[in-house]
Design a protein around this motif. Structure first.
Motif, PDB file in Angstrom:
ATOM      1  N   GLY A   1      35.683  26.518  31.286  1.00 43.57           N
ATOM      2  CA  GLY A   1      35.792  27.342  30.085  1.00 43.57           C
ATOM      3  C   GLY A   1      35.623  26.521  28.819  1.00 43.57           C
ATOM      4  O   GLY A   1      35.301  27.078  27.769  1.00 43.57           O
ATOM      5  N   ILE A   2      35.840  25.222  28.894  1.00 42.72           N
ATOM      6  CA  ILE A   2      35.613  24.359  27.734  1.00 42.72           C
ATOM      7  C   ILE A   2      34.320  23.579  27.973  1.00 42.72           C
ATOM      8  O   ILE A   2      34.232  22.835  28.951  1.00 42.72           O
ATOM      9  CB  ILE A   2      36.785  23.392  27.508  1.00 42.72           C
ATOM     10  CG1 ILE A   2      38.070  24.201  27.311  1.00 42.72           C
ATOM     11  CG2 ILE A   2      36.520  22.492  26.307  1.00 42.72           C
ATOM     12  CD1 ILE A   2      39.291  23.359  27.026  1.00 42.72           C
ATOM     13  N   PRO A   3      33.321  23.775  27.120  1.00 41.18           N
ATOM     14  CA  PRO A   3      31.994  23.215  27.396  1.00 41.18           C
ATOM     15  C   PRO A   3      31.896  21.735  27.018  1.00 41.18           C
ATOM     16  O   PRO A   3      31.096  21.355  26.152  1.00 41.18           O
ATOM     17  CB  PRO A   3      31.075  24.096  26.553  1.00 41.18           C
ATOM     18  CG  PRO A   3      31.929  24.507  25.394  1.00 41.18           C
ATOM     19  CD  PRO A   3      33.334  24.614  25.905  1.00 41.18           C
ATOM     20  N   THR A   4      32.742  20.930  27.639  1.00 40.15           N
ATOM     21  CA  THR A   4      32.700  19.484  27.436  1.00 40.15           C
ATOM     22  C   THR A   4      32.811  18.813  28.795  1.00 40.15           C
ATOM     23  O   THR A   4      33.182  19.448  29.785  1.00 40.15           O
ATOM     24  CB  THR A   4      33.882  19.001  26.573  1.00 40.15           C
ATOM     25  OG1 THR A   4      35.106  19.228  27.299  1.00 40.15           O
ATOM     26  CG2 THR A   4      33.939  19.746  25.239  1.00 40.15           C
ATOM     27  N   TYR A   5      32.470  17.529  28.803  1.00 40.26           N
ATOM     28  CA  TYR A   5      32.608  16.733  30.021  1.00 40.26           C
ATOM     29  C   TYR A   5      33.391  15.469  29.706  1.00 40.26           C
ATOM     30  O   TYR A   5      33.187  14.853  28.651  1.00 40.26           O
ATOM     31  CB  TYR A   5      31.228  16.326  30.554  1.00 40.26           C
ATOM     32  CG  TYR A   5      30.323  17.487  30.900  1.00 40.26           C
ATOM     33  CD1 TYR A   5      30.450  18.150  32.118  1.00 40.26           C
ATOM     34  CD2 TYR A   5      29.346  17.920  30.008  1.00 40.26           C
ATOM     35  CE1 TYR A   5      29.604  19.224  32.432  1.00 40.26           C
ATOM     36  CE2 TYR A   5      28.509  18.989  30.311  1.00 40.26           C
ATOM     37  CZ  TYR A   5      28.637  19.636  31.529  1.00 40.26           C
ATOM     38  OH  TYR A   5      27.816  20.683  31.837  1.00 40.26           O
ATOM     39  N   ASP A   6      34.268  15.086  30.608  1.00 42.96           N
ATOM     40  CA  ASP A   6      34.901  13.770  30.550  1.00 42.96           C
ATOM     41  C   ASP A   6      33.907  12.704  31.008  1.00 42.96           C
ATOM     42  O   ASP A   6      33.078  12.955  31.893  1.00 42.96           O
ATOM     43  CB  ASP A   6      36.082  13.708  31.511  1.00 42.96           C
ATOM     44  CG  ASP A   6      37.356  14.225  30.896  1.00 42.96           C
ATOM     45  OD1 ASP A   6      37.287  15.168  30.087  1.00 42.96           O
ATOM     46  OD2 ASP A   6      38.430  13.687  31.237  1.00 42.96           O
ATOM     47  N   ILE A   7      34.041  11.526  30.440  1.00 42.67           N
ATOM     48  CA  ILE A   7      33.297  10.381  30.954  1.00 42.67           C
ATOM     49  C   ILE A   7      34.145   9.690  32.016  1.00 42.67           C
ATOM     50  O   ILE A   7      35.359   9.526  31.835  1.00 42.67           O
ATOM     51  CB  ILE A   7      32.925   9.415  29.814  1.00 42.67           C
ATOM     52  CG1 ILE A   7      31.887  10.093  28.907  1.00 42.67           C
ATOM     53  CG2 ILE A   7      32.384   8.097  30.357  1.00 42.67           C
ATOM     54  CD1 ILE A   7      31.590   9.340  27.642  1.00 42.67           C
TER      55      ILE A   7
ATOM     56  N   PHE B   1      32.186  14.239  25.927  1.00 45.76           N
ATOM     57  CA  PHE B   1      31.071  14.724  25.108  1.00 45.76           C
ATOM     58  C   PHE B   1      30.859  16.206  25.387  1.00 45.76           C
ATOM     59  O   PHE B   1      31.455  16.771  26.317  1.00 45.76           O
ATOM     60  CB  PHE B   1      29.798  13.918  25.370  1.00 45.76           C
ATOM     61  CG  PHE B   1      29.306  13.972  26.801  1.00 45.76           C
ATOM     62  CD1 PHE B   1      28.363  14.905  27.194  1.00 45.76           C
ATOM     63  CD2 PHE B   1      29.803  13.088  27.766  1.00 45.76           C
ATOM     64  CE1 PHE B   1      27.914  14.966  28.511  1.00 45.76           C
ATOM     65  CE2 PHE B   1      29.361  13.142  29.089  1.00 45.76           C
ATOM     66  CZ  PHE B   1      28.412  14.078  29.457  1.00 45.76           C
ATOM     67  N   ARG B   2      30.025  16.821  24.559  1.00 47.71           N
ATOM     68  CA  ARG B   2      29.822  18.274  24.635  1.00 47.71           C
ATOM     69  C   ARG B   2      28.610  18.614  25.504  1.00 47.71           C
ATOM     70  O   ARG B   2      27.609  17.899  25.470  1.00 47.71           O
ATOM     71  CB  ARG B   2      29.565  18.822  23.220  1.00 47.71           C
ATOM     72  CG  ARG B   2      30.736  18.665  22.307  1.00 47.71           C
ATOM     73  CD  ARG B   2      30.299  18.702  20.853  1.00 47.71           C
ATOM     74  NE  ARG B   2      31.365  18.174  20.013  1.00 47.71           N
ATOM     75  CZ  ARG B   2      31.999  18.866  19.067  1.00 47.71           C
ATOM     76  NH1 ARG B   2      31.629  20.090  18.785  1.00 47.71           N
ATOM     77  NH2 ARG B   2      32.960  18.322  18.382  1.00 47.71           N
ATOM     78  N   HIS B   3      28.701  19.719  26.195  1.00 46.56           N
ATOM     79  CA  HIS B   3      27.558  20.231  26.954  1.00 46.56           C
ATOM     80  C   HIS B   3      26.346  20.387  26.036  1.00 46.56           C
ATOM     81  O   HIS B   3      25.217  20.037  26.420  1.00 46.56           O
ATOM     82  CB  HIS B   3      27.923  21.564  27.592  1.00 46.56           C
ATOM     83  CG  HIS B   3      26.809  22.213  28.349  1.00 46.56           C
ATOM     84  ND1 HIS B   3      26.470  21.852  29.636  1.00 46.56           N
ATOM     85  CD2 HIS B   3      25.936  23.198  27.986  1.00 46.56           C
ATOM     86  CE1 HIS B   3      25.447  22.588  30.047  1.00 46.56           C
ATOM     87  NE2 HIS B   3      25.103  23.419  29.074  1.00 46.56           N
TER      88      HIS B   3
END
Lengths: 556, 556
Positions: free
Chosen positions: A459-465, A512-514
């Protein structure tokens, strides 16, 4: 599943072949959910020409094209095998069952004309965490078709499925996980589906259907209790079940029912805002905080409560609750579920007493003794396998747990843990899967983690590194652009992130963001053999996930 | 264990350091089994100078010299780590507890003056199969000291130990495995011990002591039954124990008691011939065939029998017998024990109906379903782990099983199985050990198997050829000579032996003699990716192991 009435023609051919004394018999057969005639059309269409080798080669070409969507360089041969085997499993499901512009739906037992593909067979409890986000990244157009298939099923049956099989809806596991699946896709730009009807479906399942595990249908007294009090009540030890609708083996599973629906309701709230339904947004945001009712501060664990609001005692959070802990938990014990609040890690940390205390608790999760023999534990929790302390690598509710350190200022612990988990539990051998694989649900964790990033909160359009394994990985996106991940100096020893550049600019955070990579991009991660403890140590640089997070703020 | 009466001096020094506000406290301490004064002498002798780093470096040098006894080239880095880690564990035990020419013996509670080192701490049930043969190859001089230590223990206590700890004899497991240990060393040229007294000890344990598991001392009525009827009788289901000497948890273990003592008695027979005791030789050769009493032909499995000679029924050879199967078997089930007759594989094959039938049975061992859930099986057999079919990689009675194919004309199956087992169960990760490691007992399987040869029958001075992992391995023998194993073209795919040369001559069999390499030698094994089915297919080329085998025929 409705079957064609006969295999007669095939039988005839088999007899003919036997009488000809051939040493090899090649045959082809068609399948249809609609009719015998359609099965023959499908056969002519899908296998137009004879030849086992020809079909095999065609299948190989298709798989090569599919797996070639991600090209990796570097790593060991074993790591590349593990990666592509995992990627292969991520394409097992869903299945397009349309036949020449029509499909048979087991959701209303009718044949429908529809130019759009109709997909079945996914197990969202297992797949909403990592597999569906991977498919959304790789094939956003197909995700739209899959979600629209769910919309159709809802329209046809009145129930928004969570385990949609070819033979119809499957009352399986708990939760309302089409909500996070759909919200995650929406906020990553998937638009080509009927959001209003999808929303109606997940809203109805949350408020009007039963939340009892392994049940579908209208709500009952325990759901009324949930809606009034914000948690599923547990029976006290020795108390008889009061509700005949409770599944006799699966039980109430009160803690995960509460936690997982809290996450699902958070995603419904986000969709409500998209649709400008302000009352709904408020209601579902309140419900998203329901998990707090079951956090027991003196134990710092998620704990079941009875209908009077009293903590269940006596209870061993490692072991109580009968088979799979189902009286209180589900397949996993209280240690795993304590971290199952991806919609509000900040809220969890606050209840634990702050990030330092949460970090100590998370460290302890990986150390906490089993408290009994391995076989006694596995005999009761056969799905909670590959234990490190009380952490289970063998079941999906654990998948995001190693990434939680990124929210605690200690991303080096995420990097270290993820590498250790990949190394120990996903080898290039017959032990390649450490537990429940679940149609790609677990393999998607491997694909993302080996690439070096991970979608923590659906639901949150980000990714962890995380910690990339490969010197270079190129994801060929569906729009023709490439997203390239460079793991500079990465090796078995160099597992720690030293610095990050995204699209040429230094990035002083570990997420960072999708939107920053969806139209192509380059993530350069420079690796080293000891942690850079400054990177990601500032709370302002933590990945975003709390009840107040607004996914639309991360769209570009 | 008798302890020095006080840690007084150490305590004083620790207080001093604390009052000096040092940030690092270095201290040294001595240990003695004899006296506080001797502990201080040991300290001065063993740690003559201060300095943690100095001691650490000295230990590292010693370990490098020890592990450097075998130098390997080729293989992957992971394989080299696995190899040296396994080799490291093979040097954990036994422990020399002599102190300045004297030692405290817990076997008679006296201090003895003896210029020769006194060794304690080994677990022969686990180690007689592979670890002791490895030590005999690497350190025959030390093996003589270790065996002579057992002779001393027998002289001091009247019991030939099988688990000699520092604190005295340990009644543990079953069998009389000092016999195969000593015989194996003798026939490989270890001579510097008192064979006559060693023989007296193993003979006494076989004929006059009890064979009951986890018991030491004089024989009782069940041993009289064994000596009269040639097998340990089992209780019928529901029958109460008749002999109060039977261990309440460990039970009778009638099948392994019979099988393992059959092997041990075979080794006693070989030593009897060395000592020219013809009556003994005859007696023990007869006892070596006792295992045949428990082979059930209609089931082709080892099976327990009651005192009337009737097969125990009902019985599930996969699962019956209570915890660890101990009513009938021990830690492992009937499938594993069926192959536990290293002294007479030929006899076993004959009872199965010939080598073709035996090969089919051995294939089936690796395929035979568990028949129940994994956790149900492990709950009852927690030591029989890492199952492939009914084969367990996690316990020592299985170690020789993959090499049995060499006796069936199918060495390629040995090669394939051993490679798969090493690959799957001994990775370079936290899963490096698949079950019970037992002080090097399991690790020695890894060392031998990775080198490409294996000592299948303790007492017969030959080695099977397996599937070498390394391009070259050099064993620096204690006599200054080198034994070099060349794995030409070996790789993950090239796991099959194509041809063999020993000391420059072609070898048309898949075994060789200890004498051929004990004074240095070269074994060249050319590998390929498909089996050479001719090599080792002729029964005349099979490794020697049957009741009639005379180890002395293989001494040169």
């Amino acid at each position: 599943m409705r079957r064609p009435r006969s295999g007669r023609k095939l039988g005839k051919k088999a007899r003919l072949a036997a009488s000809s004394q051939a040493s090899t018999v090649e045959f082809r057969y068609g399948v249809s959910f609609i009719s015998v005639e359609q099965a023959e059309k499908n056969l002519r269409h899908e296998i137009p020409q004879w030849g086992f080798d020809r079909i095999k080669d065609a299948a190989k070409d298709r798989w090569n094209a599919t797996l070639g969507r991600i090209a990796v360089e570097g790593g060991t041969e074993a790591q590349r095998k593990v990666f592509y085997t995992a990627l292969y499993r991520c394409f097992e499901r869903m299945i397009n069952i349309s036949e020449d512009g029509q499909y048979y739906s087991a959701f209303d037992h009718k044949v429908h004309r529809d130019p759009r593909p109709f997909y079945v067979d996914n197990w969202l409890w297992d797949t909403f965490r990592a597999l569906e986000p991977l498919q959304t990244l790789l094939n956003p157009d197909v995700q739209a078709d899959k979600i629209q298939s769910y919309v159709r099923m809802y329209q046809q049956s009145g129930i928004m499925p969570t385990f949609a099989l070819a033979q119809g809806n499957n009352a399986c596991m708990n939760g309302n996980h089409s909500a996070p699946w759909i919200a995650d896709a929406w906020f990553k730009g998937v638009r080509n589906f009927d959001l209003a009807t999808a929303y109606e479906g997940v809203r109805k399942r949350s408020l009007e259907d039963t939340l009892l595990p392994w049940r579908l249908g209208p709500k009952g007294p325990l759901d009324d209790f949930y809606n009034a009090h914000g948690y599923m009540p547990a029976l006290r030890p020795g108390e008889r079940e009061t509700d005949p609708h409770v599944h006799p083996f699966e039980k109430r599973q009160p803690v995960p029912v509460t936690l997982e629906n809290s996450l699902d309701d958070w995603d419904i709230a986000q969709l409500a805002r998209v649709l400008n339904k302000q009352d709904d947004e408020k209601l579902f945001l309140e419900r998203a905080a329901n998990y707090k009712h079951l956090f027991r501060e003196d134990k710092e664990l998620m704990w079941p409560k009875d209908a009077d609001g009293k903590w269940i005692e006596p209870l061993d959070p490692k072991f109580s609750g009968g088979m799979g802990g189902r009286d209180y938990y589900d397949e996993n014990n209280g240690y795993t579920y304590t971290w199952d609040v991806a919609q509000d890690f900040n809220g969890l940390f606050a209840m634990m007493g702050g990030t330092a205390k949460a970090e100590a608790n998370l460290d302890q999760l990986f150390r906490e003794p089993l408290g009994r023999s391995k076989y006694e534990f596995q005999g009761k929790f056969p799905d909670s396998t590959s234990m490190i302390g009380q952490f289970s690598m063998g079941n999906e509710p654990s998948l995001a747990i190693p990434y939680i350190y990124n929210r605690l200022g200690a991303p080096w612990k995420t990097e270290k843990r993820v590498r250790m988990l990949l190394d120990a539990f996903f080898p290039d051998s017959l032990h390649g899967i450490p537990g429940d694989e679940d149609g790609g649900g677990m393999s998607a964790f491997v694909v993302f983690s080996m690439l070096g990033f991970y979608p923590v909160t659906p639901g949150i359009p980000t990714y962890d590194i995380g910690s990339p394994i490969f010197e270079k990985a190129t994801i060929h996106l569906k729009n023709g652009k490439d997203f390239v991940i460079v793991g500079r100096n990465t090796s078995r020893d160099n597992k720690y992130v030293q610095s990050v550049r995204l699209n040429g600019q230094p990035l002083n955070q570990i997420w960072f963001r999708h939107a920053e990579i969806a139209n192509g991009g380059t993530l350069e991660i420079t690796m080293g053999n000891s942690p850079n403890r400054d990177l990601g140590a500032d709370p302002a640089s933590f990945p975003p996930d709390s009840l107040e997070t607004r996914p639309e703020n991360f769209l570009q």
